[in-house]
Motif scaffolding. Sequence first.
Motif, PDB file in Angstrom:
ATOM      1  N   ARG A  93      33.181 -43.467  28.996  1.00  0.00           N
ATOM      2  CA  ARG A  93      34.579 -43.275  28.591  1.00  0.00           C
ATOM      3  C   ARG A  93      35.531 -44.029  29.514  1.00  0.00           C
ATOM      4  O   ARG A  93      36.507 -44.618  29.065  1.00  0.00           O
ATOM      5  N   THR A  94      35.236 -44.007  30.807  1.00  0.00           N
ATOM      6  CA  THR A  94      36.091 -44.721  31.755  1.00  0.00           C
ATOM      7  C   THR A  94      36.075 -46.220  31.467  1.00  0.00           C
ATOM      8  O   THR A  94      37.120 -46.870  31.473  1.00  0.00           O
ATOM      9  N   ALA A  95      34.891 -46.764  31.198  1.00  0.00           N
ATOM     10  CA  ALA A  95      34.796 -48.191  30.876  1.00  0.00           C
ATOM     11  C   ALA A  95      35.586 -48.517  29.613  1.00  0.00           C
ATOM     12  O   ALA A  95      36.308 -49.526  29.570  1.00  0.00           O
ATOM     13  N   ALA A  96      35.485 -47.682  28.603  1.00  0.00           N
ATOM     14  CA  ALA A  96      36.213 -47.927  27.356  1.00  0.00           C
ATOM     15  C   ALA A  96      37.717 -47.897  27.577  1.00  0.00           C
ATOM     16  O   ALA A  96      38.450 -48.762  27.074  1.00  0.00           O
ATOM     17  N   VAL A  97      38.190 -46.928  28.339  1.00  0.00           N
ATOM     18  CA  VAL A  97      39.633 -46.835  28.583  1.00  0.00           C
ATOM     19  C   VAL A  97      40.098 -47.977  29.490  1.00  0.00           C
ATOM     20  O   VAL A  97      41.189 -48.518  29.310  1.00  0.00           O
ATOM     21  N   MET A  98      39.260 -48.373  30.450  1.00  0.00           N
ATOM     22  CA  MET A  98      39.609 -49.506  31.308  1.00  0.00           C
ATOM     23  C   MET A  98      39.766 -50.784  30.499  1.00  0.00           C
ATOM     24  O   MET A  98      40.658 -51.595  30.771  1.00  0.00           O
TER      25      MET A  98
END
Length: 173
Positions: free
Chosen positions: A118-123
């Motif tokens: 999720r962090t990668a997607a939001v980044m």
Amino acid sequence: MDLFLTMLLPGILALVALWGVFRRVDVYDALVTGAGDGLGVLIKIVPPLIGLLTAVYMLRASGALELLGAALSPLLTALGIPPETVALLLVRPVSGSAALGVGAELISTYGPDSLIGRTAAVMLGSTETTFYTIAVYFGAAGIARTRYAVPAALCADLAGFVAASWAVRLLFY
């Protein structure tokens, strides 16, 4: 509702084609010209993309990314950023396509519902391909010296990475 969603894209394509016919545009010629231009862009994008992805995979295979992640782990953890995303942090300012590849690998490795996924997607959605954007806009304006634009843009990228990580932690964990 399912039928509507299934027919949405074909409906839009049909409406665009009908609008072109109504405006007396050769729709087929416009399609072929656009497809040819798209292939030209693809030919220009693929070699640098392959080079960047190869460099990232080589760094990962050699263990350099893990060493960098371990070295930066205290700082990244203090900022709230998962250290596993270090490859994304390095590639995103340079190439959006390579960053999508790295992000897809993180999501497939750790899962789409994981903190890292999720962090990668939001980044990916919270930051910009800084060097490409600066090159395009400053080049179009005829500006040769960027002065403080690059450091300021990289600080903005860092702020985007931190904000993305915090947002995921706040909203999902």
